[in-house]
Design a protein around this motif. Structure first.
Motif, PDB file in Angstrom:
ATOM      1  N   GLU A  57      -3.350   6.659   4.881  1.00  0.00           N
ATOM      2  CA  GLU A  57      -4.467   7.517   5.435  1.00  0.00           C
ATOM      3  C   GLU A  57      -5.869   6.930   5.317  1.00  0.00           C
ATOM      4  O   GLU A  57      -6.641   7.182   6.421  1.00  0.00           O
ATOM      5  CB  GLU A  57      -4.491   8.878   4.791  1.00  0.00           C
ATOM      6  CG  GLU A  57      -3.549   9.638   5.212  1.00  0.00           C
ATOM      7  CD  GLU A  57      -3.249  11.163   4.502  1.00  0.00           C
ATOM      8  OE1 GLU A  57      -3.599  11.078   3.376  1.00  0.00           O
ATOM      9  OE2 GLU A  57      -3.114  11.988   5.365  1.00  0.00           O
ATOM     10  N   ARG A  58      -6.173   6.120   4.488  1.00  0.00           N
ATOM     11  CA  ARG A  58      -7.525   5.392   4.334  1.00  0.00           C
ATOM     12  C   ARG A  58      -7.425   4.372   5.325  1.00  0.00           C
ATOM     13  O   ARG A  58      -8.608   4.215   5.925  1.00  0.00           O
ATOM     14  CB  ARG A  58      -7.667   5.045   2.733  1.00  0.00           C
ATOM     15  CG  ARG A  58      -7.971   6.488   1.888  1.00  0.00           C
ATOM     16  CD  ARG A  58      -8.796   5.834   0.400  1.00  0.00           C
ATOM     17  NE  ARG A  58      -7.659   5.026  -0.242  1.00  0.00           N
ATOM     18  CZ  ARG A  58      -6.939   5.428  -0.932  1.00  0.00           C
ATOM     19  NH1 ARG A  58      -6.832   6.705  -1.152  1.00  0.00           N
ATOM     20  NH2 ARG A  58      -5.912   4.507  -1.475  1.00  0.00           N
ATOM     21  N   GLU A  59      -6.444   3.794   5.577  1.00  0.00           N
ATOM     22  CA  GLU A  59      -6.223   2.786   6.413  1.00  0.00           C
ATOM     23  C   GLU A  59      -6.431   3.315   7.698  1.00  0.00           C
ATOM     24  O   GLU A  59      -7.181   2.653   8.583  1.00  0.00           O
ATOM     25  CB  GLU A  59      -5.144   1.951   6.166  1.00  0.00           C
ATOM     26  CG  GLU A  59      -5.028   1.198   4.985  1.00  0.00           C
ATOM     27  CD  GLU A  59      -6.186   0.049   4.774  1.00  0.00           C
ATOM     28  OE1 GLU A  59      -6.553  -0.636   5.706  1.00  0.00           O
ATOM     29  OE2 GLU A  59      -6.452  -0.341   3.659  1.00  0.00           O
ATOM     30  N   LEU A  60      -5.792   4.249   8.028  1.00  0.00           N
ATOM     31  CA  LEU A  60      -5.941   4.758   9.529  1.00  0.00           C
ATOM     32  C   LEU A  60      -7.430   5.416   9.704  1.00  0.00           C
ATOM     33  O   LEU A  60      -7.909   5.320  11.028  1.00  0.00           O
ATOM     34  CB  LEU A  60      -4.923   6.238   9.483  1.00  0.00           C
ATOM     35  CG  LEU A  60      -3.419   5.584   9.357  1.00  0.00           C
ATOM     36  CD1 LEU A  60      -2.590   6.978   9.464  1.00  0.00           C
ATOM     37  CD2 LEU A  60      -3.080   4.802  10.719  1.00  0.00           C
ATOM     38  N   ASP A  61      -8.160   6.079   8.727  1.00  0.00           N
ATOM     39  CA  ASP A  61      -9.317   6.408   8.961  1.00  0.00           C
ATOM     40  C   ASP A  61     -10.449   5.228   9.223  1.00  0.00           C
ATOM     41  O   ASP A  61     -11.312   5.480   9.681  1.00  0.00           O
ATOM     42  CB  ASP A  61      -9.934   7.128   7.595  1.00  0.00           C
ATOM     43  CG  ASP A  61      -9.393   8.706   7.376  1.00  0.00           C
ATOM     44  OD1 ASP A  61      -8.870   8.884   8.240  1.00  0.00           O
ATOM     45  OD2 ASP A  61      -9.375   8.836   6.094  1.00  0.00           O
ATOM     46  N   ARG A  62      -9.903   3.839   8.549  1.00  0.00           N
ATOM     47  CA  ARG A  62     -10.965   3.037   9.178  1.00  0.00           C
ATOM     48  C   ARG A  62     -10.783   2.574  10.447  1.00  0.00           C
ATOM     49  O   ARG A  62     -11.881   2.068  11.079  1.00  0.00           O
ATOM     50  CB  ARG A  62     -10.490   1.772   8.196  1.00  0.00           C
ATOM     51  CG  ARG A  62     -10.773   1.756   6.813  1.00  0.00           C
ATOM     52  CD  ARG A  62     -10.264   0.472   6.216  1.00  0.00           C
ATOM     53  NE  ARG A  62     -10.596  -0.575   6.653  1.00  0.00           N
ATOM     54  CZ  ARG A  62     -10.088  -1.759   6.611  1.00  0.00           C
ATOM     55  NH1 ARG A  62      -9.117  -1.857   5.787  1.00  0.00           N
ATOM     56  NH2 ARG A  62     -10.397  -2.969   7.149  1.00  0.00           N
ATOM     57  N   GLY A  63      -9.671   3.015  11.391  1.00  0.00           N
ATOM     58  CA  GLY A  63      -9.648   2.735  12.943  1.00  0.00           C
ATOM     59  C   GLY A  63      -9.081   1.614  13.116  1.00  0.00           C
ATOM     60  O   GLY A  63      -8.734   0.662  12.521  1.00  0.00           O
ATOM     61  N   PRO A  64      -8.295   1.642  14.313  1.00  0.00           N
ATOM     62  CA  PRO A  64      -7.297   0.465  14.945  1.00  0.00           C
ATOM     63  C   PRO A  64      -8.457  -0.653  14.993  1.00  0.00           C
ATOM     64  O   PRO A  64      -7.893  -2.035  14.827  1.00  0.00           O
ATOM     65  CB  PRO A  64      -7.036   0.950  16.184  1.00  0.00           C
ATOM     66  CG  PRO A  64      -7.034   2.643  16.206  1.00  0.00           C
ATOM     67  CD  PRO A  64      -8.446   2.683  15.363  1.00  0.00           C
TER      68      PRO A  64
END
Length: 179
Positions: A83-90
């Motif tokens: 989830e933290r990685e997804l929050d960083r964005g693509p």
């Protein structure tokens, strides 16, 4: 069997099913017939036959629940990292735009955690953790309702006109109205 939430049985449902099997075992001891047990417990005759066979071969422990059918590849702790990685964005992960797709998330999981999911498995994983498909909350500010309505009345009939039109007597899936 497939389940609506993409997972297996809940803990409560597994316990319920185990209670049914244990009730069946009590009735096996009393010598009751398979069809009667199946009817009373509201299960298939085939299920009772399988339970009876397991009970005959290995006793009562063979009817105990074996737990969930599978364990997710990503634990809750690893999912929090995801989830933290997804929050960083693509873009932070090398993609050219700000759109997360299931395929991209699958790739991210492979790169970050060295775990292999299918695209459908990623969808199940996200849904299990409360994620949903992204849907626009409102229409674009630039949208011109009159232009959209005009297109539907003027342009679409021209585009649609290329095809074959149904006429009286032509093949149709509905019967013509009775006269």
């Amino acid at each position: 069997m497939r389940y609506a939430q993409g997972g297996g049985l809940t803990a409560e449902r597994r316990a319920f099913r185990e209670r049914l099997r244990m009730e069946a075992a009590d009735r096996f001891v009393r010598g009751e017939e398979t069809a009667v047990i199946a009817r009373d417990l509201r299960v298939t005759t085939r299920s009772v036959q399988r339970w009876r066979k397991a009970w005959n071969e290995n006793g009562l422990p063979s009817l105990a629940s074996k737990g969930p059918a599978s364990v997710p590849l990503l634990s809750d702790e690893l999912f929090a990292v995801l989830e933290r990685e997804l929050d960083r964005g693509p873009v932070a992960h090398g993609w050219p735009d700000q759109t997360w797709t299931l395929s991209r998330i699958k790739t991210l999981i492979g790169r970050r955690f060295h775990k292999s999911y299918t695209v459908q498995g990623v969808a199940v994983l996200l849904k299990r953790h409360g994620w949903t498909c992204q849907v626009p909350a409102r229409r674009a500010v630039e949208r011109d309702e009159q232009a959209v309505a005009g297109w539907g009345k003027e342009t679409w009939p021209q585009v649609e006109g290329c095809g074959r039109h149904a006429t009286p007597g032509s093949s149709s899936r509905t019967r013509p109205a009775s006269r």
